[in-house]
Design a protein around this motif. Sequence first.
Motif, PDB file in Angstrom:
ATOM      1  N   ALA A  27       0.847  -1.179  -0.116  1.00 40.68           N
ATOM      2  CA  ALA A  27       0.052   0.044   0.002  1.00 40.68           C
ATOM      3  C   ALA A  27       0.676   1.256  -0.021  1.00 40.68           C
ATOM      4  N   GLY A  28       0.485   2.233  -0.855  1.00 40.78           N
ATOM      5  CA  GLY A  28       1.246   3.291  -0.939  1.00 40.78           C
ATOM      6  C   GLY A  28       2.626   3.260  -1.897  1.00 40.78           C
ATOM      7  N   GLU A  29       2.976   2.134  -2.293  1.00 41.77           N
ATOM      8  CA  GLU A  29       4.077   1.843  -2.783  1.00 41.77           C
ATOM      9  C   GLU A  29       3.612   1.780  -4.555  1.00 41.77           C
ATOM     10  N   THR A  30       4.846   1.872  -5.594  1.00 48.71           N
ATOM     11  CA  THR A  30       4.570   1.551  -6.874  1.00 48.71           C
ATOM     12  C   THR A  30       5.393   0.735  -7.248  1.00 48.71           C
ATOM     13  N   LEU A  31       5.401  -0.048  -8.538  1.00 50.85           N
ATOM     14  CA  LEU A  31       6.305  -0.866  -9.106  1.00 50.85           C
ATOM     15  C   LEU A  31       7.627   0.291  -9.567  1.00 50.85           C
ATOM     16  N   PRO A  32       8.831  -0.387  -9.740  1.00 47.16           N
ATOM     17  CA  PRO A  32       9.787   0.283 -10.337  1.00 47.16           C
ATOM     18  C   PRO A  32       9.599   0.974 -11.607  1.00 47.16           C
ATOM     19  N   PRO A  33      10.258   1.957 -12.071  1.00 43.15           N
ATOM     20  CA  PRO A  33       9.756   2.463 -13.424  1.00 43.15           C
ATOM     21  C   PRO A  33      10.435   1.483 -14.689  1.00 43.15           C
ATOM     22  N   PRO A  34       9.716   1.655 -15.703  1.00 45.01           N
ATOM     23  CA  PRO A  34      10.307   0.459 -16.899  1.00 45.01           C
ATOM     24  C   PRO A  34      11.642   0.669 -17.233  1.00 45.01           C
ATOM     25  N   PRO A  35      12.111  -0.271 -17.694  1.00 47.52           N
ATOM     26  CA  PRO A  35      13.588  -0.165 -18.256  1.00 47.52           C
ATOM     27  C   PRO A  35      13.381   0.897 -19.530  1.00 47.52           C
ATOM     28  N   TYR A  36      14.696   1.177 -19.749  1.00 54.29           N
ATOM     29  CA  TYR A  36      14.733   1.954 -21.063  1.00 54.29           C
ATOM     30  C   TYR A  36      14.232   1.270 -22.273  1.00 54.29           C
ATOM     31  N   GLY A  37      13.590   2.131 -23.140  1.00 53.22           N
ATOM     32  CA  GLY A  37      13.005   1.466 -24.169  1.00 53.22           C
ATOM     33  C   GLY A  37      11.578   0.492 -24.259  1.00 53.22           C
ATOM     34  N   VAL A  38      11.355   0.319 -22.955  1.00 50.05           N
ATOM     35  CA  VAL A  38      10.032  -0.251 -22.627  1.00 50.05           C
ATOM     36  C   VAL A  38       8.586   0.881 -22.332  1.00 50.05           C
ATOM     37  N   SER A  39       7.847   0.867 -23.134  1.00 52.97           N
ATOM     38  CA  SER A  39       6.639   1.981 -23.121  1.00 52.97           C
ATOM     39  C   SER A  39       5.743   1.895 -21.642  1.00 52.97           C
ATOM     40  N   GLU A  40       5.419   0.657 -21.339  1.00 54.75           N
ATOM     41  CA  GLU A  40       4.781   0.205 -20.259  1.00 54.75           C
ATOM     42  C   GLU A  40       5.566  -0.413 -18.931  1.00 54.75           C
ATOM     43  N   PRO A  41       4.995  -0.321 -17.900  1.00 54.40           N
ATOM     44  CA  PRO A  41       5.712  -0.756 -16.819  1.00 54.40           C
ATOM     45  C   PRO A  41       5.707  -2.273 -16.596  1.00 54.40           C
ATOM     46  N   LEU A  42       6.489  -2.994 -16.217  1.00 49.98           N
ATOM     47  CA  LEU A  42       6.425  -4.503 -16.135  1.00 49.98           C
ATOM     48  C   LEU A  42       5.383  -4.798 -14.847  1.00 49.98           C
ATOM     49  N   THR A  43       4.620  -5.967 -14.972  1.00 48.61           N
ATOM     50  CA  THR A  43       3.990  -6.501 -14.133  1.00 48.61           C
ATOM     51  C   THR A  43       4.962  -6.964 -12.943  1.00 48.61           C
ATOM     52  N   ALA A  44       4.307  -7.496 -11.669  1.00 50.94           N
ATOM     53  CA  ALA A  44       5.171  -7.950 -10.707  1.00 50.94           C
ATOM     54  C   ALA A  44       5.658  -9.529 -11.319  1.00 50.94           C
ATOM     55  N   GLU A  45       4.973 -10.380 -11.853  1.00 51.08           N
ATOM     56  CA  GLU A  45       5.436 -11.592 -12.566  1.00 51.08           C
ATOM     57  C   GLU A  45       6.746 -11.274 -13.323  1.00 51.08           C
ATOM     58  N   GLU A  46       6.485 -10.385 -14.225  1.00 57.24           N
ATOM     59  CA  GLU A  46       7.676 -10.142 -15.414  1.00 57.24           C
ATOM     60  C   GLU A  46       9.009  -9.756 -14.610  1.00 57.24           C
TER      61      GLU A  46
END
Length: 80
Positions: A27-46
Amino acid sequence: MKRIPITFALAAALAACGQRAPLEPAAGETLPPPPYGVSEPLTAEELLETDPQAVPERSVELRRESEEREDDPFDLPPES
């Protein structure tokens, strides 16, 4: 004496319990930013998947016959 096996069985059953829901950020946290060249953030499984360089395949080549070791110039005796 009957308590020991029951205790171990109970401990094993509790250790086997686990959450079966998909992973989500705290709660209150976000996933890390996507790697360079990737437009969408990665899911937790990825994010949990490892690439082949991070976990290389193990070489399990076994020696079939005894072999003499070559002289190792770096195998020096300890200094006193």
